[in-house]
Design a protein around this motif. Structure first.
Motif, short mmCIF file in Angstrom:
data_model
loop_
_atom_site.label_atom_id
_atom_site.label_comp_id
_atom_site.label_asym_id
_atom_site.label_seq_id
_atom_site.Cartn_x
_atom_site.Cartn_y
_atom_site.Cartn_z
N UNK A 107 23.12 3.63 29.81
CA UNK A 107 24.11 4.08 30.79
C UNK A 107 25.52 3.68 30.38
N UNK A 108 25.67 2.49 29.79
CA UNK A 108 26.97 2.02 29.31
C UNK A 108 27.58 2.95 28.28
N UNK A 109 26.72 3.58 27.47
CA UNK A 109 27.21 4.43 26.38
C UNK A 109 27.08 5.92 26.71
N UNK A 110 26.84 6.23 27.97
CA UNK A 110 26.61 7.61 28.36
C UNK A 110 27.81 8.50 28.06
N UNK A 111 29.00 8.01 28.34
CA UNK A 111 30.21 8.81 28.10
C UNK A 111 30.44 9.03 26.60
N UNK A 112 30.26 7.98 25.81
CA UNK A 112 30.44 8.12 24.36
C UNK A 112 29.41 9.07 23.77
N UNK A 113 28.18 8.97 24.27
CA UNK A 113 27.13 9.87 23.79
C UNK A 113 27.47 11.32 24.13
N UNK A 114 28.03 11.54 25.31
CA UNK A 114 28.44 12.88 25.71
C UNK A 114 29.51 13.44 24.79
N UNK A 115 30.44 12.60 24.36
CA UNK A 115 31.49 13.05 23.44
C UNK A 115 30.92 13.46 22.10
#
Length: 342
Positions: free
Chosen positions: A234-242
């Motif tokens: 969940x912490x890396x969800x935004x980076x993964x989305x990018x």
């Protein structure tokens, strides 16, 4: 299904991550070979990338993941025009990532007679193998250098043609089998057959980090992931989305990236200077450079793109020179310095 370690959380190993991203954008690059020490994140990175890949449209009921808009050569027998079997509505499926275990039999890999249907119904039917499942996706082989020769032979045939042909037990089957071949291994445990080595478009050597801060960061991240995987992801969800969006955009605009004649000439000059065999080096160079340009959102391929991908493309294509103690990476760097400085 086990939760995969986030791709964007991997510390270091930039060449390995770049190579995997390039291969995910353009399957024609030819796959990725990752060689290096044990415990350096090879398998972790490959499985992490798989979780990022966008879903794909497949023909409903097709066991070979045929694309609804594919031309006839890229379709299996039941999905070709005039065939009604399996033509259900289109469905969206995750891109397949298939593991090929070292102990897999040839029947399991290429497919064989469906014994259950033969015994139950008395009819000959084909049971698709791992190559069928991997079509339009990834085929991952851990410890690829330990793969048995007869499996390597089967992979070479399919990699060259993009089609799996099975002639056995009275069966005559052809089906498309195009996939990104990804292999990892430890060179201390044996070398890869030259014929299979040449089929990998990109090659990466990974080493154990020697910098203290990097090692601490890697250990802490992995420990946090193992203790609470859901929270870590969940912490890396935004980076993964990018990263996922970057891959999608690159795939959509790959065909729009221009390739100047000057870049093609540089690729040819570099391969001539290094004495690579055949023309596969040049072709892979320009494809990898174009995919990298698409990832960066560039409108055309530049010499900088070419220089970035050259070690990944050419490292494993150089002949061994017993009079040159420098490794292949050093030889490529030296050739690029002389060529691009001119």
């Amino acid at each position: 299904m086990a939760l995969a370690y986030p791709f964007s959380a991997i510390v270091g190993q930039d060449d390995m991550k770049r190579a995997l991203l390039i291969a995910s954008v353009d399957q024609e690059v030819g796959g990725v070979l990752v060689f290096g020490d044990r415990g350096t994140g090879k398998s972790t990175a490959i499985r992490a990338l798989a979780a990022l890949m966008p879903k794909m449209d497949v023909v409903g009921g097709c066991p070979y993941n045929c694309a609804p808009d594919a031309e006839r050569p890229g379709l299996c027998a039941q999905c070709r025009p005039g065939e009604d079997a399996g033509k259900e509505k289109v469905r969206s499926e995750p891109m397949p990532v298939v593991d090929l275990p070292l102990g897999a039999t040839e029947d399991r890999v290429i497919g064989a007679l469906d014994l259950e249907r033969a015994l139950r119904d008395g009819e000959k039917a084909f049971e698709p193998g791992l190559l069928a499942r991997a079509h339009r996706g990834f085929l991952y082989i851990d410890e690829v250098n330990l793969l048995e020769d007869h499996i390597v032979d089967a992979l070479l045939d399919v990699a060259a043609s993009g089609e799996n042909v099975v002639e056995r037990e009275g069966l005559s089957i052809r089906h498309p089998a195009r996939f990104v071949l990804v292999g990892s291994g430890n060179p201390e445990e044996g070398e890869l057959r030259p014929q299979l080595l040449d089929r990998f478009g990109l090659s990466v050597d990974v080493a154990t980090p020697t910098e203290l801060t990097s090692r601490i960061s890697i250990v802490r991240s992995r420990d946090e992931f193992d203790r609470d995987r859901a929270a870590f992801i969940k912490r890396f969800q935004r980076k993964e989305g990018k990263v996922r969006k970057q891959i999608q955009n690159a795939r959509e605009h790959l065909g729009e990236v221009e390739l100047p004649d000057s870049v093609v000439e540089l690729a040819a000059r570099l391969c001539i200077a290094l004495g690579t065999d055949g023309l596969r080096g040049e072709l892979t160079l320009i494809r990898a450079a174009r995919a990298l340009a698409a990832l960066e959102g560039a409108k055309e391929v530049t010499s900088e793109h070419l220089q970035t991908v050259a070690p990944l493309v050419l490292r494993h294509r150089l002949r061994r020179d017993p009079l040159d103690e420098a490794g292949s990476g050093a030889r490529i760097t030296r050739a690029m310095e002389e060529l691009f400085a001119a």
